[in-house]
Structures are given as structure tokens and as C-alpha cells.
Design an enzyme around this catalytic site. Structure first.
Site, PDB file in Angstrom:
ATOM      1  N   SER A 104       0.829  -1.203   0.000  1.00  0.00           N
ATOM      2  CA  SER A 104       0.000   0.000   0.000  1.00  0.00           C
ATOM      3  C   SER A 104       0.864   1.255   0.000  1.00  0.00           C
ATOM      4  O   SER A 104       0.579   2.227  -0.711  1.00  0.00           O
ATOM      5  CB  SER A 104      -0.935   0.011   1.210  1.00  0.00           C
ATOM      6  OG  SER A 104      -1.964  -0.940   1.088  1.00  0.00           O
ATOM      7  N   ILE A 176      -7.837   7.262   4.190  1.00  0.00           N
ATOM      8  CA  ILE A 176      -6.708   7.749   3.411  1.00  0.00           C
ATOM      9  C   ILE A 176      -5.411   7.138   3.937  1.00  0.00           C
ATOM     10  O   ILE A 176      -4.988   7.422   5.071  1.00  0.00           O
ATOM     11  CB  ILE A 176      -6.624   9.291   3.460  1.00  0.00           C
ATOM     12  CG1 ILE A 176      -7.971   9.912   3.084  1.00  0.00           C
ATOM     13  CG2 ILE A 176      -5.505   9.774   2.558  1.00  0.00           C
ATOM     14  CD1 ILE A 176      -8.482   9.516   1.705  1.00  0.00           C
ATOM     15  N   GLY A 353      -6.091 -25.012  10.769  1.00  0.00           N
ATOM     16  CA  GLY A 353      -7.034 -25.325  11.835  1.00  0.00           C
ATOM     17  C   GLY A 353      -7.153 -24.187  12.828  1.00  0.00           C
ATOM     18  O   GLY A 353      -7.173 -23.011  12.456  1.00  0.00           O
ATOM     19  N   GLU A 377      -9.691   0.681  -3.676  1.00  0.00           N
ATOM     20  CA  GLU A 377      -9.310   0.901  -5.081  1.00  0.00           C
ATOM     21  C   GLU A 377     -10.313   0.252  -6.026  1.00  0.00           C
ATOM     22  O   GLU A 377      -9.955  -0.310  -7.071  1.00  0.00           O
ATOM     23  CB  GLU A 377      -7.892   0.370  -5.367  1.00  0.00           C
ATOM     24  CG  GLU A 377      -6.831   0.833  -4.404  1.00  0.00           C
ATOM     25  CD  GLU A 377      -6.547   2.311  -4.473  1.00  0.00           C
ATOM     26  OE1 GLU A 377      -7.132   2.995  -5.335  1.00  0.00           O
ATOM     27  OE2 GLU A 377      -5.762   2.802  -3.650  1.00  0.00           O
ATOM     28  N   THR A 379     -14.208  -1.820  -5.432  1.00  0.00           N
ATOM     29  CA  THR A 379     -14.614  -3.105  -4.871  1.00  0.00           C
ATOM     30  C   THR A 379     -14.685  -4.165  -5.962  1.00  0.00           C
ATOM     31  O   THR A 379     -14.685  -3.864  -7.155  1.00  0.00           O
ATOM     32  CB  THR A 379     -15.991  -2.997  -4.207  1.00  0.00           C
ATOM     33  OG1 THR A 379     -16.983  -2.758  -5.227  1.00  0.00           O
ATOM     34  CG2 THR A 379     -16.038  -1.875  -3.182  1.00  0.00           C
TER      35      THR A 379
END
Length: 405
Positions: A104, A176, A353, A377, A379
Site C-alpha cells: 500500500s 486515506i 485449523g 481501489e 470493490t
């Protein structure tokens, strides 16, 4: 029980997933440099910062100062390295192997901050901001999303009004990345003519404040903020002259979505590696759980989908380098690869598990982070409609008109 050193089978699987013969020497070099950095500097930190909800900005800045990744596809005169779009994509993949917050940081800094300044800015704006953003001295953020206009950015309420030789910006932006630590924000609002306009708002300007989103359980090792703009006065020199119309903002998003498409593969690779390693180490009924057909089916699905997603990334990377890239192809890659990575994280959690929800086993972090990546960015559903419009010529969006183009 926990697999400390990957067995030979895990290494063999990585070799089978390799696309080295399709990469240039420079692209392989970028891959190796970033991979070493992730292994040495990022993976040892990720669990601690995920638990605390913090991000090590000092290490993050080194993606620029040491690795030269920020804006690396831009010309060298502006601090870039001029590397291929494929090399940039590979860097995103390797970073998201370490965690989604790292990818990101790269995709926001490069695709959502440096790209619009380079593409839409004046020469003075480029000289002022791009070199510092490239080497990590400056960090930036992208202010488009608002609380009431997520998938519908055309309904944004932020306003930009002329005031003599200056402009006044009023509005609030939500979700943001890097908002509270950014030195400059690329903010989008509507001007007095009703057109969307991009401007540069600098840290410290009167009326410009930011606060972090405190209650999030995904992308915890990442800075996520709200931006508040209360009568913020900016000079005309901070208006991006080419950033006019919603289409300008959406073209920035395409740059970020391209990086996300590659990054999702890195997350999926991490989850696959952990799941394969764990399944070979964990014994039940007197045998490793990797010997059972149900577990092998999950591993086979993950392996196959990761390989296909990698090939899709390589294809769109080469197209981007040669011809440019149609936005529907970016949507296809983002939609496909993130959904794939989300499912890989879920399957890896199943294979682990009960330990799959433990902080001692890192697939949980990737599973949580993929929920954000699946949403931001654009959906999954929005990208479905973008692809559908490209295929049919009929828009399923309501009220957007031609402004999205």
C-alpha cells in the site's frame, strides 16, 4: 509443529511457480533485491506492528532511499529509475509477501501521488515534489474517498473555491493511507463550475488536519486516516492544471490497481507457502495432513490459481509497456487476483485449523488484510461492472454519465 525451515517440497513448489525465463535481468535483479529486503527488514517486524496497529515509517522510507522503488518507472530526472512496469509490478508482489501495508505504501506513493504530479503537474511542481517523494524524504497521500462517496466518487462534497489569487478548500476525506504522516496530499474536489479538480495540500497549512482511524482490524500495520479541510487556503501554484475531471482521478486509481494486481499474488504466495509447510509438519492420525486428499485439493487449487494470476500480471505488464493498458484489463486483473488471494488466505487458515486464527501463525494477518484490499481501489463488484461495460458497451452505473471517462 510450526514449520521453521521450509522443507524441500516448499522450495520445489516455488521453482514450479517461477516465471524467471520470462523476465529480463533487470527485472530479476529488482525481484531479488526487494525479496532480500522483505526477508531481512519486514518479516521480522510485521507481527509486532500488526498487533500494535503501528507502521515503521523509518523502514518504509527506505523503500525510496535505499531500494529506489518510489516512482521507479518515472524518468531519472525526477528521481525515478526508468525501470519497466513489470519490474515495478514484481516489487509490489514481493512487498505484499511481507504484508499488504508495505505494498500500500508503494502503490500510494508511486501511483496515487507521484503519478498525478508527474502526469498533471507543472514543471515547478514536479521539481519541487518528485525527487523528495522518490527518495522517501517526503511522503504523500491521495484524498479522493469520502465517507458518503466510496464507490461513487462523483458525489464528493469537497469544494474548491477561488479566492482572489488563491483557492479555498473545504471537505473531509476518509480511509486515506498515510494521511496523518503525509507531507503533501493530492486532494480532489469540485470547483465553482462543478468540475472535479486535483490540488496539492501541504502539511502545516492552516485548517488542514488529519486523524488516524483507530478501530480497524485489517491493514493494522498501515497508517489509515481522515483528512479535514476547513477553509484551507492554497496558492494557485498548488493547483494541478492537468488534473481536471473525474477521469483524471480514475486514471490515478488505475496506476494503483495495477500494483495491487501484482501485490495480491505476493500475499497468495505467502499463504500458500505457509499452508504447504504447515501441512507437511502437522501430523494427525499418524501421518502429515498433507497426505490427505482434501488438503491436497486445497493446495492444488492455490498453486494453480497463483500461477495463472502471475501469468495474467506478466501479460498486462507487457501490454502496459508496449501499448498502454485498457482500464478494463486493469479491473480484470485486480478483481481476479485479489479474489484469488482472499480465497488462498481462507484456505490457508483452514489448513492451519485453530492455529489459523493465532497471531503466532501469520496467515491470519494476510486473511485480515485481504478484506481491505478486496474493497479498496474499487470493490470486487465495481470492477465487475467496469468489465461488463467494456464487454457490452452498456454502463450499469447510474448517474455518472461521461464524467468517468
Amino acid at each position: 509443529m510450526k514449520c521453521v525451515r521450509p522443507p524441500e517440497a516448499v522450495a520445489s513448489a516455488e521453482e514450479l511457480l517461477s516465471i524467471d525465463d520470462m523476465l529480463s535481468p533487470d527485472e530479476r535483479m529488482v525481484r531479488d533485491v526487494v525479496r532480500r529486503f522483505v526477508e531481512k527488514e519486514i518479516l521480522p517486524l510485521e507481527a509486532e506492528h500488526f498487533d500494535k496497529g503501528t507502521f515503521p515509517l523509518d523502514v518504509g522510507r527506505r523503500l525510496g532511499s535505499e531500494l529506489g522503488l518510489f516512482g521507479c518507472t518515472l524518468p531519472e530526472e525526477y528521481g525515478g529509475s526508468g525501470v519497466s512496469h513489470t519490474a515495478y509490478g514484481i516489487a509490489n508482489e514481493e512487498l505484499e509477501f511481507g504484508g499488504s501495508g508495505w505494498r500500500s505504501l508503494l502503490s500510494v506513493q508511486s501511483g496515487l501521488v507521484m503519478y498525478p504530479i508527474f502526469q498533471y503537474g507543472t514543471e515547478e511542481q514536479k521539481r519541487k515534489w518528485l525527487p523528495g517523494l522518490a527518495d522517501g524524504r517526503f511522503l504523500g497521500c491521495f484524498g479522493l474517498t469520502e465517507s458518503g462517496s466510496g464507490s461513487d466518487p462523483a458525489s464528493m462534497r469537497t469544494r474548491i473555491k477561488k479566492a482572489g489569487s488563491d483557492f479555498i478548500v473545504n471537505g473531509t476525506k476518509a480511509w486515506i493511507t498515510n494521511g496523518s504522516v503525509a507531507d503533501v496530499a493530492v486532494v480532489w474536489g469540485r470547483d465553482e463550475e462543478g468540475s472535479v479538480q486535483g490540488v496539492l495540500v501541504e502539511k502545516g497549512m492552516k485548517g488542514f488536519t488529519a486523524r488516524n482511524e483507530e478501530h480497524k482490524y485489517s491493514l493494522r500495520a498501515s497508517v489509515t486516516s481522515y483528512l479535514m479541510l476547513d477553509e484551507v487556503r492554497i496558492p494557485e501554484a498548488n493547483v494541478l492544471p492537468g488534473a481536471r475531471g473525474l477521469g483524471a482521478a480514475l486514471r490515478c486509481l488505475n496506476q494503483a490497481r495495477y500494483g495491487i494486481s501484482w501485490g495480491a499474488v505476493g500475499s497468495a504466495r505467502f499463504c500458500f507457502k505457509e499452508a504447504l509447510c504447515y501441512s507437511l509438519s502437522r501430523e494427525q492420525f499418524g501421518a502429515p495432513i498433507a497426505s490427505f486428499q482434501l488438503q491436497q485439493e486445497k493446495l492444488a487449487w492455490m498453486f494453480s490459481e497463483i500461477f495463472k494470476a502471475r501469468l495474467l500480471c506478466l501479460r498486462i505488464g507487457r501490454l502496459k509497456e508496449k501499448f498502454g493498458l485498457h482500464h478494463a484489463l486493469v479491473s480484470m486483473a485486480k478483481r481476479n487476483n485479489v479474489a484469488m488471494a482472499r480465497e488462498c488466505a481462507r484456505l490457508a487458515r483452514e489448513i492451519h485449523g485453530a492455529y489459523g486464527i493465532s497471531g503466532d501463525y501469520p496467515v491470519w494477518r494476510h486473511m485480515a488484510d485481504m478484506e481491505s484490499v478486496y474493497t479498496y481501489e474499487g470493490t470486487h463488484d465495481i470492477h465487475t461492472l467496469i468489465i461488463g461495460e467494456a464487454l457490452t458497451g452498456i454502463s450499469a452505473f447510474r448517474g455518472a454519465g461521461d464524467e468517468r471517462q
